[in-house]
Write a protein that holds these residues in place. Structure first.
Motif, mmCIF file in Angstrom:
data_model
loop_
_atom_site.group_PDB
_atom_site.id
_atom_site.type_symbol
_atom_site.label_atom_id
_atom_site.label_comp_id
_atom_site.label_asym_id
_atom_site.label_seq_id
_atom_site.Cartn_x
_atom_site.Cartn_y
_atom_site.Cartn_z
ATOM 1 N N THR A 1 0.831 -1.208 0.000
ATOM 2 C CA THR A 1 0.000 0.000 0.000
ATOM 3 C C THR A 1 0.864 1.255 0.000
ATOM 4 N N ALA A 2 1.916 1.240 0.814
ATOM 5 C CA ALA A 2 2.809 2.394 0.859
ATOM 6 C C ALA A 2 3.486 2.614 -0.491
ATOM 7 N N GLU A 3 3.864 1.527 -1.154
ATOM 8 C CA GLU A 3 4.518 1.645 -2.460
ATOM 9 C C GLU A 3 3.565 2.243 -3.492
ATOM 10 N N ILE A 4 2.296 1.844 -3.443
ATOM 11 C CA ILE A 4 1.303 2.391 -4.377
ATOM 12 C C ILE A 4 1.095 3.879 -4.110
ATOM 13 N N ARG A 6 3.198 5.954 -2.757
ATOM 14 C CA ARG A 6 4.381 6.700 -3.170
ATOM 15 C C ARG A 6 4.383 6.921 -4.684
ATOM 16 N N MET A 7 3.968 5.917 -5.437
ATOM 17 C CA MET A 7 3.891 6.053 -6.889
ATOM 18 C C MET A 7 2.861 7.108 -7.282
ATOM 19 N N THR A 10 4.184 10.526 -6.447
ATOM 20 C CA THR A 10 5.261 10.886 -7.371
ATOM 21 C C THR A 10 4.678 11.361 -8.697
ATOM 22 N N GLU A 61 12.366 8.516 -4.710
ATOM 23 C CA GLU A 61 12.761 7.117 -4.879
ATOM 24 C C GLU A 61 13.256 6.498 -3.575
ATOM 25 N N LYS A 62 13.731 7.321 -2.650
ATOM 26 C CA LYS A 62 14.189 6.830 -1.349
ATOM 27 C C LYS A 62 13.961 7.944 -0.330
#
Length: 206
Positions: A1-4, A6-7, A10, A61-62
């Motif tokens: 969920t966090a990765e989604i 962040r995308m 972004t 990205e980080k």
């Protein structure tokens, strides 16, 4: 969920239809979200006044840092959240990049790391100093405790220039300065007799 998430955030800046395209730059990849609303006055929305927000983080990205910026009632209504609050965040990110605070070199060259980690100035007690050092990976943390003078010339040792000028000018003093970074010396001693209109010279260092 966090990765989604962040995308998605972004893409607000880097996507084809994002509202934060103005924040693109070739140094720091910024992610976040713009927000705009009208200001409430006397129990109703004043459509002539806006509050503009940008909540973001960088590098995308980080992620290392997050920041929320609010701008209330910009004088020109054509301004949007990206051109006001978002631009403030972008400038913060770029200045941190220029100081080597994003795991990069401080001279804008890619592929190198700064030979020494930057110094971070902090107040609020030794426990906070340890948290800053451990969590942010700073090379050293210099502690300062703002002077608490009930009268006389205020102490601005350890302050950044903007905050130092604000404190001293509010006390009726004129300000000169040399150097960059944080205040390491002031020509009028803290607590000395305050004479409005007097000039104080600040020395700044990294």
């Amino acid at each position: 969920t966090a990765e989604i998430m962040r995308m998605m955030l972004t893409n607000v800046v880097w996507g084809d239809h994002g509202t934060g395209k103005l924040l693109r730059n070739d140094k720091v990849r910024i992610a976040g979200k713009t927000g705009t609303c009208y200001i409430i006055e006397n129990g109703a929305y004043n459509t002539g006044k806006k509050r503009l927000a940008f909540c973001g983080f960088f590098p995308a990205e980080k992620p290392l840092y997050s920041c929320i910026v609010l701008t209330c009632y910009p004088k020109q209504n054509m301004f949007g959240a990206a051109s006001t609050s978002g631009t403030v965040l972008k400038n913060i990110a770029l200045k941190m990049f220029s100081r080597g605070m994003l795991n990069n070199s401080s001279d804008y060259r890619e592929g190198e790391h700064a030979p020494t980690k930057p110094t971070f100035f902090a107040s609020g007690g030794q426990r906070r100093i340890k948290n800053v050092r451990d969590n942010l990976g700073m090379g050293s943390v210099k502690y300062f405790e703002p002077g608490n003078h009930k009268s006389g010339v205020p102490s601005v040792l350890g302050y950044n220039l903007r905050d130092a000028i604000n404190v001293l000018e509010s006390a009726g003093l004129e300000v000169d300065f040399n150097g960059t970074g944080y205040v390491v010396a002031q020509s009028l001693s803290p607590g000395s007799t305050l004479r409005p209109g007097s000039r104080v010279r600040l020395t700044l260092n990294q």
